[in-house]
Scaffold this active site. Structure first.
Site, mmCIF file in Angstrom:
data_model
loop_
_atom_site.group_PDB
_atom_site.id
_atom_site.type_symbol
_atom_site.label_atom_id
_atom_site.label_comp_id
_atom_site.label_asym_id
_atom_site.label_seq_id
_atom_site.Cartn_x
_atom_site.Cartn_y
_atom_site.Cartn_z
ATOM 1 N N VAL A 98 0.819 -1.216 0.000
ATOM 2 C CA VAL A 98 0.000 0.000 0.000
ATOM 3 C C VAL A 98 0.853 1.266 0.000
ATOM 4 C CG1 VAL A 98 -0.251 0.259 2.511
ATOM 5 C CG2 VAL A 98 -2.075 1.030 0.997
ATOM 6 N N ALA A 254 5.868 -5.805 6.359
ATOM 7 C CA ALA A 254 4.492 -5.855 5.853
ATOM 8 C C ALA A 254 4.394 -5.090 4.550
ATOM 9 C CB ALA A 254 3.530 -5.254 6.867
ATOM 10 N N ASP A 255 3.478 -5.553 3.721
ATOM 11 C CA ASP A 255 3.147 -4.815 2.500
ATOM 12 C C ASP A 255 1.862 -4.030 2.681
ATOM 13 O OD1 ASP A 255 5.002 -7.081 1.530
ATOM 14 O OD2 ASP A 255 4.970 -5.547 -0.045
ATOM 15 N N ARG A 256 1.005 -4.535 3.554
ATOM 16 C CA ARG A 256 -0.218 -3.794 3.880
ATOM 17 C C ARG A 256 -0.781 -4.347 5.189
ATOM 18 N NH1 ARG A 256 -4.412 -1.322 -0.053
ATOM 19 N NH2 ARG A 256 -2.911 -1.970 -1.643
ATOM 20 N N ALA A 264 -0.747 -8.376 5.182
ATOM 21 C CA ALA A 264 -0.208 -9.013 3.969
ATOM 22 C C ALA A 264 1.300 -8.820 3.968
ATOM 23 C CB ALA A 264 -0.814 -8.379 2.725
#
Ligand code: MRU
Length: 394
Positions: A98, A254-256, A264
């Site tokens: 995000v 984390a990516d989101r 995620a």
């Protein structure tokens, strides 16, 4: 020497090509938003914060160079529209992290505000964009250092045994995945910096080996005591070496992070969270606030990128002749049966219930007495000593 994945000065951007690591350190020039889009898509640059920064700065270089050739429109609205279109395009490069969408939203607001300002011009909109994009590079490093400090303090406070601790991490969240220092790897750096790290364990991180290629490279580079395991060894590690090595935490990036804390991150993270619960090991997600997405209610709403099957069935590296590596002969070899069907999700979602804390630059967010994460407070200036965003125009 500090490892630098992103080298920027006004009008020039270079990225360390992560597909060539760990065997060759080659920098690629990024001159336009198209170059940035391809660098992100091909994963020559990767990691949620780095993706956002390379996108923002790739466009900064493009605009600066257009202006240097006297080809930038003098009309504020035209530059605003140009920037917005390029940002919308950059966001399409990879969907899960995000940070990129967050950076695009903030930068779109910056150019909108600059364009609407009294006496604005194409040049003033460009300058506002450049300042905001450049500030993102600066902020990311200081945020990561704060994440490192908060995470280290939390782990040492919650360790069940006294003495030095060991930490397991997954994927690459270090200097290569950020503007510098790293998130989860920043926590490991900080524990090590305090003399409190016994050993870092890093997973290989199949299928694309960000752990064995990149995290292992950073750990060796920084002389941090570390051991590489394959992803499938994590359970055995926690059972057999957990108590002996005082493995106090698994820390991942984390990516989101959704509003409810579902996270995620690189595929394999969810399995590690389950193992942590089974073995009574703390499980922490380390991420800046730019990775927390209050607009996404839960993990079910996160788009998970699926990548080409050949990233799983093929592997690339220098030729080994039985005693030495020939770095001039880089080969791709097949490691799976020809014709097999492949499912290759790049990320998975770890449910919030398995996460003990989210380490941000503002501190470690734990669940409230209701068993739920509440992230709103870390976004409210003035509360918990929160610094307002330093991105101009916000
Ligand atoms: O596919 P990648 O290599 O971009 O995935 C990276 C991760 O999953 C990282 O853990 C995450 O982006 C955080 S990087 C600080």
């Amino acid at each position: 020497m500090v490892l630098q994945a992103i080298k920027y000065k006004r009008g020039e951007l270079q990225i360390l090509d992560q597909l060539k690591l760990p065997h060759a350190e080659v920098y690629d020039e990024v001159k336009t938003s198209t170059d940035a889009w391809h660098a992100i898509k091909d994963m020559r640059t990767r990691g949620a914060p780095a993706i956002a920064i390379v996108a923002a700065l790739g466009l900064a270089v493009e605009i600066e160079n257009i202006a240097a050739k006297n080809e930038l429109s003098s009309i504020a609205e035209e530059v605003e529209v140009f920037v917005k279109e390029k940002l919308d395009y950059l966001v399409t490069s990879r969907p899960t992290a995000v940070n990129l969408a967050d950076a695009s939203r903030k930068l779109q607001k910056v150019v909108q505000t600059a364009s609407a300002a009294e006496g604005s011009s194409g040049s003033s909109v460009k300058d506002a964009y450049l300042r905001a994009a450049e500030q993102m590079l600066v902020d990311d490093v200081s945020d990561n250092e704060a994440i490192g400090r908060h995470g280290a303090e939390w782990i040492l406070k919650h360790a069940s045994q006294s003495g030095q601790v060991s930490i397991l991490t997954h994927c690459n969240t270090g200097s290569l995945a950020t503007a510098g220092y790293g998130t989860a790897l920043g926590v490991i750096r900080s524990v090590h910096g305090q003399g409190a790290l016994k050993r870092a364990y890093c997973t290989e991180t199949r299928p694309y080996n960000q752990g064995s290629r990149l995290t292992a490279f950073e750990l060796v580079h920084d002389k941090i005591p570390a051991t590489l395991i394959t992803d499938s060894m994590a359970a055995a590690l926690l059972r057999l070496r957990g108590p002996v090595d005082n493995i106090a935490a698994i820390v991942v990036g984390a990516d989101r992070v959704a509003a409810n804390g579902d996270t995620a991150n690189k595929v394999g993270t969810y399995s590690l969270a389950i193992l942590a619960k089974q073995h009574g090991v703390k499980f922490l997600v380390a991420a800046p606030r730019t990775t927390i997405d209050l607009e996404t209610k839960s993990g079910a709403d996160i788009t998970i990128e699926e990548r080409a099957g050949k990233e799983m069935t093929m592997i690339k590296g220098p030729r080994y002749n039985g005693s030495t590596l020939d770095l001039t002969q880089v080969e791709t070899v097949s490691i799976a049966a020809n014709g097999i069907d492949v499912w290759n999700p790049a990320f998975d979602v770890t449910p919030a219930e398995l996460i003990d804390g989210v380490v941000t630059e503002m501190g470690v967010v734990e669940k409230g007495s209701d068993g739920v994460f509440h992230f709103e407070s870390i976004f409210e200036a003035g509360k918990l000593g929160v610094k307002p965003s330093t991105v101009e125009g916000l």
